[in-house]
Design a protein around this motif. Sequence first.
Motif, PDB file in Angstrom:
ATOM      1  N   LEU A 196      11.469  -1.503   8.448  1.00  0.00           N
ATOM      2  CA  LEU A 196      10.062  -1.888   8.524  1.00  0.00           C
ATOM      3  C   LEU A 196       9.869  -2.880   9.670  1.00  0.00           C
ATOM      4  O   LEU A 196      10.757  -3.686   9.933  1.00  0.00           O
ATOM      5  N   THR A 197       8.722  -2.831  10.334  1.00  0.00           N
ATOM      6  CA  THR A 197       8.435  -3.847  11.355  1.00  0.00           C
ATOM      7  C   THR A 197       8.447  -5.217  10.676  1.00  0.00           C
ATOM      8  O   THR A 197       8.042  -5.337   9.526  1.00  0.00           O
ATOM      9  N   LEU A 249       9.512   8.413   3.504  1.00  0.00           N
ATOM     10  CA  LEU A 249      10.192   7.236   2.935  1.00  0.00           C
ATOM     11  C   LEU A 249      11.598   7.087   3.514  1.00  0.00           C
ATOM     12  O   LEU A 249      12.061   5.984   3.777  1.00  0.00           O
ATOM     13  N   LEU A 287       0.805  -1.228   0.000  1.00  0.00           N
ATOM     14  CA  LEU A 287       0.000   0.000   0.000  1.00  0.00           C
ATOM     15  C   LEU A 287       0.839   1.279   0.000  1.00  0.00           C
ATOM     16  O   LEU A 287       0.490   2.250  -0.676  1.00  0.00           O
ATOM     17  N   GLY A 344       2.902  10.646   8.675  1.00  0.00           N
ATOM     18  CA  GLY A 344       1.833   9.989   7.912  1.00  0.00           C
ATOM     19  C   GLY A 344       0.524  10.758   8.042  1.00  0.00           C
ATOM     20  O   GLY A 344      -0.204  10.932   7.064  1.00  0.00           O
ATOM     21  N   ILE A 345       0.236  11.223   9.240  1.00  0.00           N
ATOM     22  CA  ILE A 345      -1.023  11.969   9.434  1.00  0.00           C
ATOM     23  C   ILE A 345      -0.989  13.270   8.635  1.00  0.00           C
ATOM     24  O   ILE A 345      -1.995  13.673   8.034  1.00  0.00           O
ATOM     25  N   ARG A 405       8.978   4.337  15.601  1.00  0.00           N
ATOM     26  CA  ARG A 405       8.398   4.885  14.369  1.00  0.00           C
ATOM     27  C   ARG A 405       7.346   5.944  14.641  1.00  0.00           C
ATOM     28  O   ARG A 405       6.599   6.322  13.749  1.00  0.00           O
ATOM     29  N   VAL A 445      -3.284  14.730   1.326  1.00  0.00           N
ATOM     30  CA  VAL A 445      -3.999  14.010   0.260  1.00  0.00           C
ATOM     31  C   VAL A 445      -5.475  14.423   0.256  1.00  0.00           C
ATOM     32  O   VAL A 445      -6.069  14.655  -0.804  1.00  0.00           O
ATOM     33  N   ALA A 487       2.869   5.917  -3.344  1.00  0.00           N
ATOM     34  CA  ALA A 487       3.930   6.671  -4.020  1.00  0.00           C
ATOM     35  C   ALA A 487       3.682   6.660  -5.533  1.00  0.00           C
ATOM     36  O   ALA A 487       3.804   7.691  -6.206  1.00  0.00           O
TER      37      ALA A 487
END
Length: 462
Positions: free
Chosen positions: A238-239, A230, A63, A148-149, A141, A155, A68
């Motif tokens: 990444l987890t 990114l 996702l 991200g928020i 993170r 967006v 991106a």
Amino acid sequence: MNDNLPEARPGLVQRLWRSVQRDPLSPESDRDRMRLVMNNLILHLHPSKVAARTLRFNYTFGLGGLLALLAVIQVVTGVLLMFAYTPSPDSAYQSMLALQTEVPFGQLIRNLHHWSANLMIVAIVLHLLRVFFTGGFASPRQFNWVLGIILLLLVVGANFTGYLLPWDQLAYWAVTVGSSLIGYIPLAGDAITRLLLGGPEVGAATLTNFYGLHVAVIPLTLFAVMSFHLWRVRKDTLTVPRRADEPGDVPVEKVTTIPHLVSRELIFALVMLALIIAWAVVFNAPLEEAANPDHSPNPAKAAWYFMGLQELLLHFHPTFGAIIIPGLALLGLAALPYLEPDMEAQGIWFRSIQGRWIAGISIVIGVLSAALFVGLDEVLLDLPALLPFLPTVISNGWVPLAGILLFLLAYYEGLYRLGATACEARLAIFTLLLAAFFTFTIIGIFFRGEGMALVMPWSVIP
Ligand code: HEM
Ligand code: HEM
């Protein structure tokens, strides 16, 4: 015979062919140098090795990568649209018609921009859910979650400002309804509305403002924050997905990014691109008649992703429906990683096996209680009429909000006493609220007809 003649200079194709045929391992090889440049580029985005498990498609569902890709599609199609689009109320609609009928591939480019924008909303919500349900937001993170928020807001902002540009009835009235929500911000509401709209209502100045925001300010900010996001993913790594019964410190196998991750990314991007283009070939973006500020459609609905908010407004005092409740939700979302500092369930879907059950039950309770609330409020629960001695901001704002908070508190306590951990109980509250918000959105889109009365979906969908 002609030994003394100079040898003919090889043509471009010949030279290219020779360079491809050269020994790829020789440091002099052009192909080798090219590969080095490409690898360097890729390794700026990715670490050289990644945990093999993170490559599983059913963990990230690709996702983040899809988002991106969609952002790039938006820039490419957006720039192409700019060649045909004129941002003024007199010509915007006409330029959309000309784009669709006279410009080669104009309709396809518009369709791509329209559908990718909508897909972006769906993908970003799913990505947020993936990160939340696998515990990807917790330390280290937490900062990336906050980034991200900001991306989520950008967006939504890009979608909202773009919505107005075609200047048809749908655009004009959806933005009128959407921007009226801002007016409910206490004290500063009026000033912010005027600043954004360039006047008291949607008009020529609004189109200029939205155009500037849409094609320059928002995309530039989005790309800056996206690059930061990114880069943080690379830094924090990444987890790693794991089973509920697996300890967190088991050694994980690593594989090289090239080719393992990059080949998957490339295939996924190509498949998604093909699907999006196929969809855009078949389905046209909607365009209604030209905007008419004197004739509002009935019902006047906001864009679909704002219908949950519009539904909230039907039940709460506007300051609560438009500002306080969404504001609290956003704050809660941003504060989430800081509320769960001791999260040890990273990489496990729904934290634990018990967590899965709790999430499932919370979805059912969230959907049912939201539907029940809407139904009751429609026929029985007229709080301002029941409490006529109170101002509506209390009877239809503080009172129902207090009721909801009490209900959530009781649910949290109940789960805790039944043996859920604090982490699972928080997961339950988040899931319940989310399910309730989705239910509100579905009701707003499919069950609200003329005068925003409750109706059956078949009388809403044309
Ligand atoms: C995340 C990025 C973006 C999103 C989510 C987005 C979203 C949208 C949406 C929803 C529309 C209305 C489409 C319709 O229904 O017709 C639109 C229109 C438009 N956008 Fe974007 N956009 C983005 C980036 C850009 C960029 C970077 C540019 C240009 C540099 C651009 C230029 C335009 C233009 C010229 C229109 C008017 C033409 C039309 O409505 O089809 N957009 N955008
Ligand atoms: C334009 C929007 C976004 C883009 C392009 C993007 C991109 C990515 C990518 C490529 C990854 C790694 C792979 C994956 O999980 O798919 C990722 C991870 C992550 N994203 Fe996003 N993201 C966006 C929006 C968001 C939003 C809205 C949030 C949350 C509010 C968020 C939070 C995170 C976090 C915390 C991680 C790390 C997760 C982990 O380690 O498991 N991102 N993002």
